[in-house]
Enzyme design. Structure first.
Site, PDB file in Angstrom:
ATOM      1  N   GLU A   1       1.643   2.062   3.293  1.00  0.00           N
ATOM      2  CA  GLU A   1       2.851   1.560   2.646  1.00  0.00           C
ATOM      3  C   GLU A   1       3.854   1.219   3.739  1.00  0.00           C
ATOM      4  O   GLU A   1       3.619   1.484   4.922  1.00  0.00           O
ATOM      5  CB  GLU A   1       3.430   2.596   1.673  1.00  0.00           C
ATOM      6  CG  GLU A   1       2.577   2.781   0.437  1.00  0.00           C
ATOM      7  CD  GLU A   1       3.229   3.677  -0.601  1.00  0.00           C
ATOM      8  OE1 GLU A   1       4.455   3.842  -0.593  1.00  0.00           O
ATOM      9  OE2 GLU A   1       2.488   4.234  -1.409  1.00  0.00           O
TER      10      GLU A   1
ATOM     11  N   ARG B   1      11.231  -0.042   3.856  1.00  0.00           N
ATOM     12  CA  ARG B   1      11.660  -0.538   2.548  1.00  0.00           C
ATOM     13  C   ARG B   1      13.012  -1.240   2.561  1.00  0.00           C
ATOM     14  O   ARG B   1      13.217  -2.243   1.884  1.00  0.00           O
ATOM     15  CB  ARG B   1      11.728   0.686   1.641  1.00  0.00           C
ATOM     16  CG  ARG B   1      11.479   0.414   0.245  1.00  0.00           C
ATOM     17  CD  ARG B   1      11.234   1.706  -0.447  1.00  0.00           C
ATOM     18  NE  ARG B   1       9.829   1.981  -0.559  1.00  0.00           N
ATOM     19  CZ  ARG B   1       9.329   3.006  -1.242  1.00  0.00           C
ATOM     20  NH1 ARG B   1      10.144   3.860  -1.823  1.00  0.00           N
ATOM     21  NH2 ARG B   1       8.040   3.184  -1.316  1.00  0.00           N
TER      22      ARG B   1
ATOM     23  N   HIS C   1      15.950   3.006  -6.761  1.00  0.00           N
ATOM     24  CA  HIS C   1      14.676   3.724  -6.791  1.00  0.00           C
ATOM     25  C   HIS C   1      14.814   5.191  -6.404  1.00  0.00           C
ATOM     26  O   HIS C   1      14.260   6.064  -7.069  1.00  0.00           O
ATOM     27  CB  HIS C   1      13.715   3.018  -5.832  1.00  0.00           C
ATOM     28  CG  HIS C   1      12.338   3.601  -5.790  1.00  0.00           C
ATOM     29  ND1 HIS C   1      11.548   3.712  -6.907  1.00  0.00           N
ATOM     30  CD2 HIS C   1      11.603   4.086  -4.751  1.00  0.00           C
ATOM     31  CE1 HIS C   1      10.374   4.247  -6.565  1.00  0.00           C
ATOM     32  NE2 HIS C   1      10.392   4.502  -5.265  1.00  0.00           N
TER      33      HIS C   1
ATOM     34  N   HIS D   1      14.027  -0.125  -4.345  1.00  0.00           N
ATOM     35  CA  HIS D   1      12.625  -0.497  -4.118  1.00  0.00           C
ATOM     36  C   HIS D   1      12.533  -2.016  -4.134  1.00  0.00           C
ATOM     37  O   HIS D   1      13.049  -2.664  -5.044  1.00  0.00           O
ATOM     38  CB  HIS D   1      11.725   0.099  -5.210  1.00  0.00           C
ATOM     39  CG  HIS D   1      10.283   0.082  -4.832  1.00  0.00           C
ATOM     40  ND1 HIS D   1       9.542  -1.080  -4.793  1.00  0.00           N
ATOM     41  CD2 HIS D   1       9.443   1.070  -4.445  1.00  0.00           C
ATOM     42  CE1 HIS D   1       8.303  -0.791  -4.405  1.00  0.00           C
ATOM     43  NE2 HIS D   1       8.228   0.511  -4.178  1.00  0.00           N
TER      44      HIS D   1
ATOM     45  N   ARG E   1      14.531   6.726   3.030  1.00  0.00           N
ATOM     46  CA  ARG E   1      13.291   7.507   2.923  1.00  0.00           C
ATOM     47  C   ARG E   1      12.067   6.656   3.267  1.00  0.00           C
ATOM     48  O   ARG E   1      11.931   5.523   2.805  1.00  0.00           O
ATOM     49  CB  ARG E   1      13.149   8.023   1.493  1.00  0.00           C
ATOM     50  CG  ARG E   1      11.876   8.780   1.237  1.00  0.00           C
ATOM     51  CD  ARG E   1      11.824   9.222  -0.204  1.00  0.00           C
ATOM     52  NE  ARG E   1      11.816   8.084  -1.083  1.00  0.00           N
ATOM     53  CZ  ARG E   1      10.723   7.612  -1.680  1.00  0.00           C
ATOM     54  NH1 ARG E   1       9.554   8.191  -1.503  1.00  0.00           N
ATOM     55  NH2 ARG E   1      10.807   6.575  -2.476  1.00  0.00           N
TER      56      ARG E   1
END
Ligand code: SIN
Length: 585
Positions: free
Chosen positions: A128, A297, A358, A248, A393
């Site tokens: 990811e 992200r 998110h 997100h 994060r």
């Protein structure tokens, strides 16, 4: 430190039960803490707002990150986490996470969670954003959280953990010395434990999840209304890094006016090779970052927002037609079904995506044992700020954080078991006026417009002003609103306003761009002024202390001592920002 004396307006408790520990919330963090406390012989009660499996954990798709693969090491996982956290991770907390993580995952497997494996029985790992290697264990293809939740709920139901469902926790109880003595809660039940009651216990573990519902569109379920952070603030605990809300990048776009929980399209889809494209089919992330679509992200979310602005579009597209039907069905069955429910077929067409709220990277400030600044009050999972996430994060670190820090909390409670003091009413308890729940969509719109992915001094000042107006109208019952009665929806809406105000206060103060906090009026990171945390406390007069600190660390709070703030040895600036404080109307 004692509490603020501020409480949600509610009837006096009509019943009480006793326990050694009460765990509030039933996601991966809450249930892990509860199982381990029970195994240590502690009388443990889990209270949860809806059913045991209704929290955010069930919705987690991508998986759980841990250095489980050949050649991977905790050190490499640490490096990727620190990079994603943009200078604000607490390295000790990250080191704890990545070194204890692999064994915590093995214990989760021993509890019954079944991860996807290859023909030899080796756990399959995916990638990811922000991870330089395959490190994400998954289950049911893209149903990792659902499988973890199933295994933990089953273990809890088979064990000696007492559970109370449909229970909204209202406020912390404390004894005469300011130590935790339990919680008040409202149960929609039948019989003996119905209405407002109390659980008396010397240790309370907040594992209430996030606050995504503070924005109009979010991946979070309806229960994520920031209750734990609001309770902690009223209890006098510190919260930290609340401005860092992770958006997100790829949430299925269902229209500009979409409200509430939106279908997530896991980053693992990009991890397996999907491309982000604009309306003309151009891969716009290539050239923006060495990892292109798999950049951390925040970088991908910003890349999407920039392209949307350049093209006047309200969404971009994710193209994974090349996976083919078989791979979509076996690897991403949940996402495939959600897309088809909404009229899109990722097997034959690029699907529309846009960023949505998110994950709260900040939360209730804790140390390495999950202790908050209030003795006996612990926090883990999304409600906590352990220092692991910093300003952003790293993908799939949150289930792992829930596991690792919940275990540490259980061990700390077992090592310091005590007796609950008698709960005392605060000398001058002040009931917080409640908001008419009809104000919730307006509050969410204000936050989405003024404190969303892209922020500025002007947008945030406007948001603060609008939140004041929401407060004025919805408390007084002006215009379209009625004076609110105590009840689940008015308590939740009041909690949402509380966390919205703190979030906006911190976002206004942080005059730089860092991690997932993007200020268009301060587009660069400013390490000399802002490589620091913003720590917020609610004062008894409903003003907020917003304090910048160089470190996440704070002195130990044990059941014998109470913490002082600001902390000795910490270079911190004490500033009081009264402007955004929740005040009496
Ligand atoms: C995802 O599957 O993209 C979400 C995983 C996470 O938020 O860590």
């Amino acid at each position: 430190m004692t509490g603020t004396g501020i409480r949600l307006q509610a009837p006096a408790p009509g019943w009480a039960i006793d326990a050694d520990v009460v765990v509030v919330g039933s996601g991966v963090a809450g249930l892990t803490a509860a199982l381990r406390c029970t195994a240590a012989g502690l009388r443990t009660v889990v209270v949860t707002k809806a059913r045991l499996d209704d929290g955010s954990t069930r919705w987690a798709q991508g998986g759980i990150a841990a250095a489980l693969g050949d050649g991977d090491t905790p050190g490499q996982h640490l490096d990727d986490t620190l990079v994603a956290g943009a200078g604000l991770c607490d390295e000790d907390a990250v080191r704890t996470l990545v070194t204890e993580g692999p064994d915590a995952v093995r214990r989760l497997i021993a509890t019954g969670a079944r991860f996807d494996t290859d023909a030899q029985g080796t756990i399959e790992l995916t990638r990811e954003g922000g991870h330089h290697r395959r490190r994400i264990a998954h289950a049911g293809g893209d149903a990792t959280g659902a499988e973890i939740s199933r295994a933990l709920v089953e273990a809890v139901r088979e064990g000696a953990v007492r559970t109370v469902e449909n229970a909204l926790v209202l406020d912390l109880l404390t004894d005469a010395a300011g130590r935790t003595a339990g919680v008040t809660l409202h149960v929609m039940g039948e019989g003996q434990h119905d209405g407002v009651g109390a659980v008396h216990a010397p240790a309370v573990v907040l594992a209430t999840g996030g606050m995504g519902q503070v924005f109009s569109a979010t991946t979070n379920p309806a229960v994520s209304t920031g209750d734990g952070v609001a309770l902690a603030l009223r209890a006098g605990a510190e919260v930290s890094d609340l401005e860092f809300v992770q958006f997100h990048p790829t949430v299925l776009f269902l229209g500009r006016d979409a409200q509430g929980q939106q279908p997530l399209v896991s980053e693992a889809v990009r991890g397996e090779g999907a491309h982000l494209v604009d309306g003309e089919g151009v891969r716009f992330m290539v050239g923006q970052h060495e990892l292109a679509e798999l950049a951390p992200r925040d970088i991908v979310a910003k890349g999407i927002m920039r392209r949307m602005r350049e093209q006047g579009a309200d969404h971009m597209f994710l193209d994974a037609r090349h996976f083919g039907a078989d791979m979509w069905e076996s690897r991403f069955p949940t996402i495939l079904a959600a897309c088809r429910t909404h009229g899109y077929d990722p097997v034959t067409e690029p699907i529309p995506v846009a960023p949505a709220a998110h994950y709260a990277s900040g939360g209730v400030r804790t140390d390495l044992r999950g202790r908050t600044t209030v003795p006996g009050l612990y926090a883990c999972g999304e409600v906590a700020c352990t220092g692991v996430h910093g300003a952003n994060r790293l993908a799939s670190n949150s289930l792992l954080e829930g596991l690792v820090f919940a275990e540490r909390i259980a061990d700390d409670i077992a090592a310091h078991r005590g007796r609950a003091g008698s709960p005392v009413p605060h000398p001058a308890p002040r009931a917080l006026p409640l908001l008419d729940p009809a104000a919730r969509p307006r509050l969410q719109h204000v936050m989405a417009t003024g404190a969303g992915v892209l922020r500025s001094a002007t947008s945030l000042a406007d948001a603060a002003e609008q939140l004041d107006a929401v407060h004025r109208d919805a408390v007084a019952g002006n215009g379209e609103y009625k004076a609110a009665e105590p009840g689940v929806e008015s308590w939740e809406t009041t909690n949402l306003l509380c966390v919205a105000r703190v979030l906006v206060a911190a976002a206004r103060r942080r005059e730089e761009t860092r991690g997932c906090h993007w200020r268009e009026d301060h587009p660069e990171s400013d390490d000399s002024a802002w490589r620091r945390h913003l720590v917020v406390r609610l004062n008894p007069d409903r003003t907020l202390d917003v304090r910048a600190t160089d470190t996440h660390h704070f002195p130990p709070t044990t059941t014998e001592t109470t913490a002082e703030a600001p902390t000795a040895g910490e270079t911190s600036v004490l500033e009081t920002a009264a402007v955004d404080a929740p005040r009496e109307p």
